[in-house]
Design a protein around this motif. Structure first.
Motif, short mmCIF file in Angstrom:
data_model
loop_
_atom_site.label_atom_id
_atom_site.label_comp_id
_atom_site.label_asym_id
_atom_site.label_seq_id
_atom_site.Cartn_x
_atom_site.Cartn_y
_atom_site.Cartn_z
N ALA A 57 -32.92 23.04 -15.09
CA ALA A 57 -31.99 21.97 -14.25
C ALA A 57 -30.95 22.42 -15.52
CB ALA A 57 -32.56 20.75 -13.98
N VAL A 58 -30.57 22.13 -16.73
CA VAL A 58 -30.17 22.69 -17.90
C VAL A 58 -29.37 23.45 -17.77
CG1 VAL A 58 -29.97 23.39 -20.19
CG2 VAL A 58 -31.36 21.04 -19.78
N SER A 59 -29.51 24.61 -16.80
CA SER A 59 -29.19 26.49 -16.37
C SER A 59 -27.82 25.78 -15.83
CB SER A 59 -29.86 27.43 -16.58
OG SER A 59 -30.82 27.45 -17.45
N LYS A 60 -28.60 24.90 -13.78
CA LYS A 60 -27.88 24.77 -13.39
C LYS A 60 -26.82 23.68 -13.68
CE LYS A 60 -30.16 27.20 -9.82
NZ LYS A 60 -30.81 26.47 -9.00
N ILE A 61 -26.93 23.00 -14.06
CA ILE A 61 -25.70 21.95 -15.10
C ILE A 61 -24.75 23.21 -16.45
CG2 ILE A 61 -25.03 19.84 -16.70
CD1 ILE A 61 -28.11 18.67 -15.59
N ALA A 62 -25.82 23.66 -16.76
CA ALA A 62 -24.14 24.53 -17.70
C ALA A 62 -23.28 25.28 -17.00
CB ALA A 62 -25.14 25.44 -18.82
N GLU A 63 -23.71 25.82 -15.71
CA GLU A 63 -23.40 26.28 -15.00
C GLU A 63 -21.87 25.82 -14.43
OE1 GLU A 63 -25.98 28.55 -12.92
OE2 GLU A 63 -27.00 29.79 -14.32
N LYS A 64 -22.08 24.59 -13.74
CA LYS A 64 -21.68 23.36 -13.04
C LYS A 64 -20.77 22.67 -13.48
CE LYS A 64 -21.39 22.28 -8.55
NZ LYS A 64 -21.54 23.91 -7.49
N LEU A 65 -20.57 22.36 -14.21
CA LEU A 65 -19.87 22.32 -15.15
C LEU A 65 -18.38 22.38 -15.73
CD1 LEU A 65 -21.49 19.45 -14.54
CD2 LEU A 65 -21.14 18.43 -16.42
N LYS A 66 -16.79 21.95 -16.06
CA LYS A 66 -16.15 22.60 -16.56
C LYS A 66 -15.44 22.08 -17.78
CE LYS A 66 -16.75 26.02 -13.37
NZ LYS A 66 -17.55 27.45 -14.28
N ASN A 67 -15.97 20.55 -17.92
CA ASN A 67 -14.96 20.45 -18.78
C ASN A 67 -15.83 19.24 -19.81
OD1 ASN A 67 -12.67 20.67 -17.45
ND2 ASN A 67 -13.23 19.37 -16.07
N THR A 68 -16.92 19.03 -19.62
CA THR A 68 -17.30 18.49 -20.10
C THR A 68 -18.57 19.62 -21.08
OG1 THR A 68 -18.83 16.89 -19.21
CG2 THR A 68 -19.91 16.76 -20.53
N GLU A 69 -19.04 19.17 -22.51
CA GLU A 69 -20.56 20.29 -23.64
C GLU A 69 -21.40 19.72 -23.13
OE1 GLU A 69 -19.79 19.44 -27.72
OE2 GLU A 69 -17.64 18.62 -27.69
#
Length: 400
Positions: A57-69
């Motif tokens: 889940a963390v990996s998928k979110i990291a790849e998808k979001l562009k503006n948020t730390e």
């Protein structure tokens, strides 16, 4: 001019620790995208070392979001930090968040370590994390029950080792606002290099004071607030994002602080989190509860008709709650359905809308008016629900 408070959302990490609030990867990703739309500065996506599911889940979110730390939590162990970095390295703005307890009770009974050993462990962890990224946060678990001078000593050491954010948690919700504000001020005044880092706070709600403690802390000089949507979290929950943000928004002349949150997305985000986690928002919950903008007393109703601000300190539209609602039924079209779903926090693709619209028409033939709860069930069953691992086909009970 007001100073900015950084909003660190931990709904997907601490919020998921609410009993019964476990989420799958697809659900976490949907919430993460909504949180980015809401405008949170930092999103703690999970604890990658905890499970393969959390790592995914963390990996998928990291790849998808562009503006948020995107932050990943890790204990002060090499393997935890490696796992955290592996999960967030694909993010546009990755952060490693490492922690160790600093209170005497935790050091004695949980860690079996002395103060020098804890400082050494914290320093080693921060230095190791810095080899991966400059964006390293350190948390002193149970900070509010730690010796003040020792806490300052730990913070000084980790900042010297490269931590750019130091977090002071009220882990068990023990603090009182005046006490917690005083502690924050003491840390600022007695940590020589504190100006090199952002001071953060993370408050729990065991005494119902999480939001009040957070406001006391940022008023005393903390500049990052760790919060969750609807205040969900371990035990009695965390400081509520919507309560903190709307306090800043409603009382700017007193607090002289602000955030970058787009408040019109607060209500849709609240509904989305409630629907996915299954945790119902209590009706009298501040800001997002069902009763937050309802008035029954005759005197209140009379005042509201003359001027809504007589009994409302904020407009419902400010948090994304419209004053007028569409009535959906069998004659409603795709546009009306999409509009209502967006208001509830569901921004569906054309293909997803096609699936829901078909199910909506089937339901509308059986029911005169379709309410929000009906739509949420349609989305859950039609879009959010994952493939069944097991399916009950037959049940036979014999008793006597």
């Amino acid at each position: 001019m007001s100073e900015r408070i950084y909003i660190f959302d931990t709904t997907l990490r601490d919020g998921e620790q609410s009993p019964g609030a476990s989420m799958n990867t697809a659900e976490k990703l949907r919430i993460a995208l909504q949180l980015e739309k809401l405008g949170v500065d930092v999103l703690e996506a999970g604890f990658p070392a905890a499970s393969d599911g959390d790592f995914e889940a963390v990996s998928k979110i990291a790849e998808k979001l562009k503006n948020t730390e995107i932050a990943a939590l890790a204990r002060t162990s090499i393997s935890d930090i490696d796992r955290a970095w592996e999960a967030v390295k694909g993010a546009a703005k990755p952060r490693i968040h490492t922690f160790i307890a600093t209170s005497d009770i935790h050091m004695k009974y949980k860690l079996n370590m002395n103060r020098d050993e804890v400082i050494q462990k914290a320093v080693e962890a921060v230095r190791y994390a810095r080899a991966y990224t400059e964006n390293v946060e350190f948390s002193a678990e149970d900070g509010s029950r730690s010796d003040r001078d020792f806490l300052c000593k730990v913070f000084e050491a980790v900042i010297e080792s490269g931590a750019t954010i130091v977090n002071l948690p009220d882990t068990v919700g023990y603090a009182i606002p005046s006490e917690f504000g005083s502690l924050v001020k003491y840390v600022i005044d007695h940590t020589p290099n504190i100006s090199k880092a952002i001071l953060s706070v993370h408050c729990h709600n065991d005494l119902g004071l999480a939001t009040a403690n957070t406001i006391a802390a940022i008023s005393a000089g903390a500049r990052q607030a760790e919060v969750t949507i609807n205040g969900i979290g371990e035990r009695a929950g965390n400081a509520s994002l919507e309560e903190l943000v709307m306090a800043l928004h409603t009382r700017p002349n007193y607090l002289l602080l602000s955030s970058n949150i787009k408040t019109e997305f607060i209500y849709p985000t609240s509904r989305l989190v409630s629907m996915i986690t299954g945790i119902t928002v209590q009706p009298n919950k501040a800001v997002v509860g069902a009763n937050a903008f309802l008035h029954e007393a005759g005197i209140h109703q009379d005042g509201m008709l003359k001027n809504p601000m007589t009994y409302e300190i904020m407009k419902p539209e400010t948090i994304g709650l419209g004053t007028s609602r569409l009535v959906l039924g069998k004659h409603s079209g795709r546009h009306a359905l999409r509009s209502q779903l967006k208001e509830l926090g569901y921004d569906l693709s054309d293909d997803e809308l096609k699936i829901i619209f078909s199910k909506f028409k089937e339901l509308a033939d059986k029911k005169k008016n379709i309410v929000d709860e009906d739509l949420e069930v349609l989305v859950t069953e039609g879009i959010l629900r994952t493939t069944d691992t097991f399916r009950l086909e037959y049940l036979h009970v014999t008793s006597g």
